[in-house]
Design a protein around this motif. Structure first.
Motif, PDB file in Angstrom:
ATOM      1  N   VAL A  75       0.832  -1.204   0.000  1.00 50.90           N
ATOM      2  CA  VAL A  75       0.000   0.000   0.000  1.00 50.90           C
ATOM      3  C   VAL A  75       0.868   1.257   0.000  1.00 50.90           C
ATOM      4  O   VAL A  75       2.034   1.236   0.377  1.00 50.90           O
ATOM      5  N   ALA A  76       0.275   2.339  -0.436  1.00 53.92           N
ATOM      6  CA  ALA A  76       0.958   3.640  -0.385  1.00 53.92           C
ATOM      7  C   ALA A  76      -0.012   4.619   0.220  1.00 53.92           C
ATOM      8  O   ALA A  76      -1.213   4.367   0.296  1.00 53.92           O
ATOM      9  N   LEU A  77       0.501   5.775   0.677  1.00 55.83           N
ATOM     10  CA  LEU A  77      -0.459   6.741   1.202  1.00 55.83           C
ATOM     11  C   LEU A  77      -0.206   8.141   0.679  1.00 55.83           C
ATOM     12  O   LEU A  77       0.910   8.493   0.316  1.00 55.83           O
ATOM     13  N   VAL A  78      -1.286   8.878   0.661  1.00 53.62           N
ATOM     14  CA  VAL A  78      -1.231  10.288   0.275  1.00 53.62           C
ATOM     15  C   VAL A  78      -1.538  11.088   1.524  1.00 53.62           C
ATOM     16  O   VAL A  78      -2.599  10.921   2.125  1.00 53.62           O
ATOM     17  N   THR A  79      -0.597  11.936   1.901  1.00 56.85           N
ATOM     18  CA  THR A  79      -0.815  12.680   3.131  1.00 56.85           C
ATOM     19  C   THR A  79      -1.265  14.103   2.851  1.00 56.85           C
ATOM     20  O   THR A  79      -1.093  14.624   1.753  1.00 56.85           O
ATOM     21  N   LEU A  80      -1.813  14.720   3.866  1.00 63.34           N
ATOM     22  CA  LEU A  80      -2.125  16.148   3.823  1.00 63.34           C
ATOM     23  C   LEU A  80      -0.796  16.887   3.820  1.00 63.34           C
ATOM     24  O   LEU A  80       0.262  16.280   3.990  1.00 63.34           O
ATOM     25  N   PRO A  81      -0.813  18.187   3.649  1.00 65.12           N
ATOM     26  CA  PRO A  81       0.450  18.929   3.680  1.00 65.12           C
ATOM     27  C   PRO A  81       1.201  18.663   4.982  1.00 65.12           C
ATOM     28  O   PRO A  81       0.598  18.460   6.029  1.00 65.12           O
ATOM     29  N   THR A  82       2.503  18.659   4.886  1.00 63.95           N
ATOM     30  CA  THR A  82       3.305  18.341   6.070  1.00 63.95           C
ATOM     31  C   THR A  82       3.647  19.569   6.894  1.00 63.95           C
ATOM     32  O   THR A  82       4.039  19.478   8.041  1.00 63.95           O
ATOM     33  N   SER A  83       3.495  20.721   6.273  1.00 62.58           N
ATOM     34  CA  SER A  83       3.717  21.967   7.019  1.00 62.58           C
ATOM     35  C   SER A  83       2.904  23.041   6.330  1.00 62.58           C
ATOM     36  O   SER A  83       2.301  22.805   5.284  1.00 62.58           O
ATOM     37  N   GLY A  84       2.892  24.198   6.946  1.00 66.69           N
ATOM     38  CA  GLY A  84       2.090  25.267   6.372  1.00 66.69           C
ATOM     39  C   GLY A  84       2.372  25.458   4.895  1.00 66.69           C
ATOM     40  O   GLY A  84       1.466  25.545   4.080  1.00 66.69           O
ATOM     41  N   GLN A  85       3.635  25.477   4.575  1.00 63.75           N
ATOM     42  CA  GLN A  85       4.039  25.704   3.196  1.00 63.75           C
ATOM     43  C   GLN A  85       4.922  24.561   2.753  1.00 63.75           C
ATOM     44  O   GLN A  85       6.094  24.534   3.061  1.00 63.75           O
ATOM     45  N   SER A  86       4.333  23.612   2.039  1.00 64.14           N
ATOM     46  CA  SER A  86       5.214  22.506   1.658  1.00 64.14           C
ATOM     47  C   SER A  86       5.002  22.048   0.230  1.00 64.14           C
ATOM     48  O   SER A  86       3.921  22.146  -0.318  1.00 64.14           O
ATOM     49  N   ASP A  87       6.032  21.557  -0.355  1.00 64.79           N
ATOM     50  CA  ASP A  87       5.970  21.050  -1.711  1.00 64.79           C
ATOM     51  C   ASP A  87       5.410  19.640  -1.700  1.00 64.79           C
ATOM     52  O   ASP A  87       5.487  18.935  -0.699  1.00 64.79           O
ATOM     53  N   PRO A  88       4.874  19.234  -2.837  1.00 68.73           N
ATOM     54  CA  PRO A  88       4.403  17.862  -2.933  1.00 68.73           C
ATOM     55  C   PRO A  88       5.609  16.943  -3.087  1.00 68.73           C
ATOM     56  O   PRO A  88       6.664  17.379  -3.544  1.00 68.73           O
ATOM     57  N   GLY A  89       5.462  15.710  -2.703  1.00 62.98           N
ATOM     58  CA  GLY A  89       6.584  14.790  -2.910  1.00 62.98           C
ATOM     59  C   GLY A  89       6.645  13.666  -1.897  1.00 62.98           C
ATOM     60  O   GLY A  89       5.920  13.659  -0.896  1.00 62.98           O
ATOM     61  N   TRP A  90       7.479  12.708  -2.184  1.00 57.44           N
ATOM     62  CA  TRP A  90       7.647  11.566  -1.295  1.00 57.44           C
ATOM     63  C   TRP A  90       8.235  12.007   0.034  1.00 57.44           C
ATOM     64  O   TRP A  90       9.081  12.898   0.093  1.00 57.44           O
ATOM     65  N   ILE A  91       7.763  11.368   1.053  1.00 61.18           N
ATOM     66  CA  ILE A  91       8.242  11.697   2.388  1.00 61.18           C
ATOM     67  C   ILE A  91       9.362  10.747   2.777  1.00 61.18           C
ATOM     68  O   ILE A  91       9.126   9.567   3.038  1.00 61.18           O
ATOM     69  N   ASP A  92      10.567  11.267   2.848  1.00 55.61           N
ATOM     70  CA  ASP A  92      11.684  10.419   3.264  1.00 55.61           C
ATOM     71  C   ASP A  92      11.900  10.572   4.775  1.00 55.61           C
ATOM     72  O   ASP A  92      11.158  11.275   5.456  1.00 55.61           O
ATOM     73  N   GLU A  93      12.912   9.918   5.250  1.00 56.69           N
ATOM     74  CA  GLU A  93      13.141   9.901   6.696  1.00 56.69           C
ATOM     75  C   GLU A  93      13.324  11.309   7.267  1.00 56.69           C
ATOM     76  O   GLU A  93      12.804  11.655   8.321  1.00 56.69           O
ATOM     77  N   ARG A  94      14.055  12.116   6.490  1.00 60.61           N
ATOM     78  CA  ARG A  94      14.315  13.474   6.957  1.00 60.61           C
ATOM     79  C   ARG A  94      13.000  14.249   7.068  1.00 60.61           C
ATOM     80  O   ARG A  94      12.654  14.803   8.101  1.00 60.61           O
ATOM     81  N   ARG A  95      12.292  14.213   5.973  1.00 62.49           N
ATOM     82  CA  ARG A  95      11.045  14.971   5.942  1.00 62.49           C
ATOM     83  C   ARG A  95      10.056  14.440   6.972  1.00 62.49           C
ATOM     84  O   ARG A  95       9.245  15.207   7.526  1.00 62.49           O
ATOM     85  N   ARG A  96      10.142  13.174   7.204  1.00 68.65           N
ATOM     86  CA  ARG A  96       9.279  12.535   8.187  1.00 68.65           C
ATOM     87  C   ARG A  96       9.345  13.279   9.522  1.00 68.65           C
ATOM     88  O   ARG A  96       8.354  13.375  10.247  1.00 68.65           O
ATOM     89  N   HIS A  97      10.490  13.811   9.809  1.00 70.06           N
ATOM     90  CA  HIS A  97      10.661  14.464  11.108  1.00 70.06           C
ATOM     91  C   HIS A  97      10.369  15.947  11.075  1.00 70.06           C
ATOM     92  O   HIS A  97      10.514  16.649  12.057  1.00 70.06           O
ATOM     93  N   GLU A  98       9.999  16.396   9.891  1.00 69.46           N
ATOM     94  CA  GLU A  98       9.714  17.829   9.768  1.00 69.46           C
ATOM     95  C   GLU A  98       8.231  18.089   9.647  1.00 69.46           C
ATOM     96  O   GLU A  98       7.803  19.180   9.288  1.00 69.46           O
ATOM     97  N   ILE A  99       7.459  17.083   9.911  1.00 69.73           N
ATOM     98  CA  ILE A  99       6.009  17.267   9.800  1.00 69.73           C
ATOM     99  C   ILE A  99       5.506  18.074  10.986  1.00 69.73           C
ATOM    100  O   ILE A  99       5.514  17.617  12.118  1.00 69.73           O
TER     101      ILE A  99
END
Lengths: 352, 352
Positions: free
Chosen positions: A186-210
């Motif tokens: 399965v895969a998932l589509v998330t809501l924006p990760t921050s107020g201003q964020s680009d679309p894209g795959w969430i890697d480990e780094r970004r995972r912690h910036e949500i």
DNA sequence: TTGTAAGCGTTATCAT
DNA sequence: ATGATAACGCTTACAA
């Protein structure tokens, strides 16, 4: 005919009663004889007096009768979200008994505060919507002013009543549903990760910036069941954003998941569209789940498998918290539960 | 530590200056020496004073800094309309310079006024949205209070500045476009004909009961070109309502128009869907036009042939009118023009 | 049931 | 640049 508007004192004088009596005629806080009331009303009509000046009344009372609702982005954008709209309805409902109005406020723009509405708005209480980057500032401002605050879908610390959802558990239910159907990829589509964020795959780094709680919690819910499911962040909660995400996820025919969990119904609707573009039949070739349980305009006859959240109730709860706080009562935090709804967008994976 | 909040007088005393000086430090309306300002700010910080009480300030000033926005239905419903959302953005923008907030107000419920917001809200001006049945009452209330009013998409008489659209001409352009393509057999889907109305064909009787200006004017625009085109009234401006109307119009294969003019893009999107249901290809088998020129979420790759209206500009104009009136300047009525946009939903009728 | 009196917290005006 | 003074229009103890 004088140039200045009549005041309640003028009315009282003209009616031959005291100002306090005239006041009481309008507020109804104390019984008044019919004769007196009539005299006062007549005088008011004659003088063109249309009731007490709310500004003066609110100074005297120490209350303005206004509840602020604080958003982060442009108002029009905030109301794009059906959940927000429903919440506003519930909120309006709940504060109606105390005859309060809702004042739309935008969270302080970064840096300076040109139109420093939060600092100067005559509000009795405030509702913060969503967990936003600027929330801490807004909260500090409000707190300094001694204004009671309630937060919807955010965390403002232990002292601030909150209205939230069982996001993680709810999303986990959906993931479990898929797993019980036999999906492993399965895969998932998330809501924006921050107020201003680009679309894209969430890697480990970004995972912690949500920074958006809802996004993180729902993501966690999926990961509880599918620890390694790839996640693609959308830029907004909309069909178009979901379509874009869906294309990214389903684009490679060699490497397609058998199910996509979207963090909102709108996103799921977009994924549905992307699936159609790729020639996939839902739910046979692909299962899709949403979140919210709203009526997506124009989506019928598809009915999303989703978690139905009590959006209006959330607003109502926030309103009730406000009412309680204004009555010096304690306002408890409340956490609502979402309800699983099976639609026609999920099924066992092909060949199972 | 006293129990009551510090006032500007406390701050002044503590800083060793007069109240008027302290006031000026906060308002910035008069130059103040740096030393003085610092002393006052320090005192304020010490006392936990977070600026002048807006209630007192607004009494003194005679202004609350709040603009009321009056809707008729539930808030959440009003914001369903993308045009309203954009208008709110423009409005918020335009009043930002005077640092005004927007207060959401609901038009007086029929009969009594339980939460009599319109009569007691501390607003400096009001914007009436749409031409509603209760508009006259709201207007009377506001006028009695001496509150400046501007109306968007409605008619409140010659003394009230209005912001409107060239609805009739714009809709006529669309009709002309279809005629020039060769269509002779068209139908239209209208917006609701009154605040509370059922869906259905508009006969002669109902034709005269249309209380919503926008609906009537756009209908007139079509009739200018196609005097006998049948019209079906939708219950709302939504895809689902358009779908229902589309089914009614296209249901009978023997008697199908070759083109449908919808009074909003959302309705048109619904008609598009109905066409698909009926196995019709757009624009080959059926031409469809919208109105508004908004981005219908999820409609791509269809691009409606429509009239693009400057929705945000309308809001901005309303806001500017408010600002003007509050500055005792005259606020002119303005009428915006819509711009024709050819999309991919119109073409000559088959066999022409 | 009605009247008296005392503010509510500011800010505008006018001096200084 | 700063200060004294007087409203802004109303509500609510409290007294009668």
């Amino acid at each position: 005919m004088s140039t200045r508007r009549a005041t309640i004192a003028d009315v009282a004088r003209s009616a031959g009663v005291s100002p306090s009596t005239a006041s009481v005629v309008f507020s109804g806080k104390t019984p008044v004889s019919d004769a007196t009331r009539r005299r006062v009303m007549d005088a008011a009509a004659t003088l063109g007096y249309s009731g007490p000046d709310p500004r003066a009344a609110s100074l005297r009372r120490g209350r303005s009768g206004i509840v602020g609702v604080v958003f982060q982005g442009p108002l029009g954008t905030a109301f794009l979200d059906p959940v927000i709209r429903l919440m506003m309805d519930g909120l309006a409902d709940a504060v109606a008994p105390i005859d309060a109005g809702l004042l739309l406020l935008r969270e302080g723009v970064e840096g300076d505060s040109p139109g420093a509405s939060l600092t100067t708005a005559p509000i009795d209480a405030a509702v913060l919507v969503g967990c936003t980057p600027g929330m801490a500032d807004s909260l500090a401002t409000l707190r300094a002013r001694g204004i009671p605050v309630v937060v919807v879908e955010g965390d403002a610390g232990p002292d601030v009543p909150r209205v939230i959802l069982d996001n993680r558990e709810a999303q986990r239910s959906l993931a479990s549903h898929l797993r019980s159907l036999g999906h492993t990829d399965v895969a998932l589509v998330t809501l924006p990760t921050s107020g201003q964020s680009d679309p894209g795959w969430i890697d480990e780094r970004r995972r912690h910036e949500i920074t958006v709680d809802v996004t993180r919690h729902r993501l966690d819910g999926v990961r509880d069941v599918y620890p390694d499911a790839p996640a693609y962040a959308a830029t907004a909660s909309s069909i178009d954003a979901g379509l874009a995400a869906g294309r990214a996820i389903l684009g490679d025919a060699q490497q397609r998941p058998t199910a996509v969990l979207a963090q909102s119904d709108l996103l799921a609707a977009g994924v549905l569209r992307a699936a159609a573009e790729c020639g996939l039949t839902v739910p046979d070739d692909l299962s899709v789940t949403g979140f919210d349980g709203i009526d997506v305009d124009g989506l019928a006859p598809s009915l999303l498998t989703t978690m139905v959240q009590p959006a209006t109730e959330k607003g109502r709860a926030a309103g009730e918290a406000v009412v309680a706080m204004l009555a010096e009562r304690d306002a408890p935090s409340v956490c609502f539960s979402s309800v699983f709804r099976e639609g026609n967008t999920t099924a066992p994976p092909l060949g199972s």
